[in-house]
Design an enzyme around this catalytic site. Structure first.
Site, PDB file in Angstrom:
ATOM      1  N   HIS A  75       0.810  -1.225   0.000  1.00 54.50           N
ATOM      2  CA  HIS A  75       0.000   0.000   0.000  1.00 54.50           C
ATOM      3  C   HIS A  75       0.840   1.270   0.000  1.00 54.50           C
ATOM      4  CE1 HIS A  75       0.525  -0.155   4.491  1.00 54.50           C
ATOM      5  NE2 HIS A  75       0.498   1.155   4.350  1.00 54.50           N
ATOM      6  N   SER A 214       5.069   1.815   7.714  1.00 54.69           N
ATOM      7  CA  SER A 214       4.622   0.829   6.728  1.00 54.69           C
ATOM      8  C   SER A 214       5.811   0.296   5.951  1.00 54.69           C
ATOM      9  CB  SER A 214       3.638   1.470   5.753  1.00 54.69           C
ATOM     10  OG  SER A 214       2.384   1.658   6.332  1.00 54.69           O
TER      11      SER A 214
END
Length: 272
Positions: A75, A214
């Protein structure tokens, strides 16, 4: 069906000399207190951990797993509408306004099933549970950065073997990255707790992560200090659910074969 909203990437802001103050919501995201420590990326495994930037100036963390290949989260390369966001650069040895090396990015692999399964709404992009274990990505660099720094091995066994390794380590792991409160310095949570290895391949844990983490590595470190990547950071629950849910990462058995294939392949295979 519980959905995970994308929020662990963040927009790059101008460099600052000191860490930004934590908001109340960020503080709630920690497990009790903030156990992260500032760690200079001047020795392994942290020499191999760096910062990724996209065209829209989103940033994530990634790790060199081959001299010219970086492991991170899928993502990280999506914009706020769920479209592919062009990858620009990867930087290692980042400390304040200085860094060791930087390379532009020539190719990005994101799992097509992950891209196809995203739910796009007016208020953002959501990851349904069915595709959450596919939240990983591989990046090819224009030049090798892992020659002097070295690269980090990725656990190559299956889920049963990973569970055995975690049992041997008493489910103790280490995580580090470039978070929202200090985008220019590496912050590491040593000896945090992995909590479960799910049947779908996701590893839950209680390392203190914020936006920007992330794609950061989840390490198992042996008694000699040798690190192996056992998972890659994917998501964390909102502050309102912190007491109910742990952080989520994707374990190495899910992506290790695809990673080996990507490293061996030299022609671009970017996700579209």
């Amino acid at each position: 069906m519980k959905l995970t909203r994308l929020f662990l990437c963040l927009v790059l802001i101008p460099a600052v000399s000191h860490a930004a103050p934590l908001s109340r919501e960020h503080k709630i995201l920690f497990f009790g207190k903030d156990d992260r420590v500032l760690t200079k990326p001047n020795k392994m495994p942290w020499q191999a951990v760096g910062q990724l930037e996209t065209r829209s100036q989103n940033i994530c963390t990634g790790t060199l797993v081959a001299p010219d290949v970086v492991l991170t989260a899928g993502h990280c390369f999506l914009d706020d509408k769920g479209r592919m966001d062009k990858a620009i650069s990867f930087t290692v040895g980042l400390w304040g306004n200085e860094y060791e090396e930087q390379s532009r990015i020539t190719d990005v692999y994101v799992d097509k099933a992950f891209l196809k399964g995203l739910i796009r709404r007016k208020d953002g992009v959501y990851i349904p549970p069915a595709i959450a274990p596919r939240d990983f990505a591989f990046v090819r660099l224009a030049k090798a950065l892992g020659v002097q720094q070295g690269v980090i091995p990725v656990f190559a066994g299956n889920s049963a073997q990973l569970k055995q390794l975690l049992n041997e380590r008493k489910w103790t792991i280490t995580q580090g990255g470039y978070p929202v409160d200090d985008q220019r310095h590496l912050r590491v949570h040593n000896h945090c707790q992995a909590t479960a290895l799910r049947a779908d391949g996701r590893l839950t844990h209680r390392c203190d992560t914020l936006e920007g983490n992330s794609g950061s590595p989840i390490f198992a470190i042996d008694g000699q200090g040798r690190a192996t990547i056992v998972a890659v950071q994917s998501s964390a629950p909102p502050a309102s659910r912190r007491k109910l849910e742990d952080n989520m990462s994707v374990s190495a058995p899910v992506f290790s074969q695809a990673l080996r294939d990507f490293i061996a392949r030299k022609t671009p295979q970017s996700a579209k």
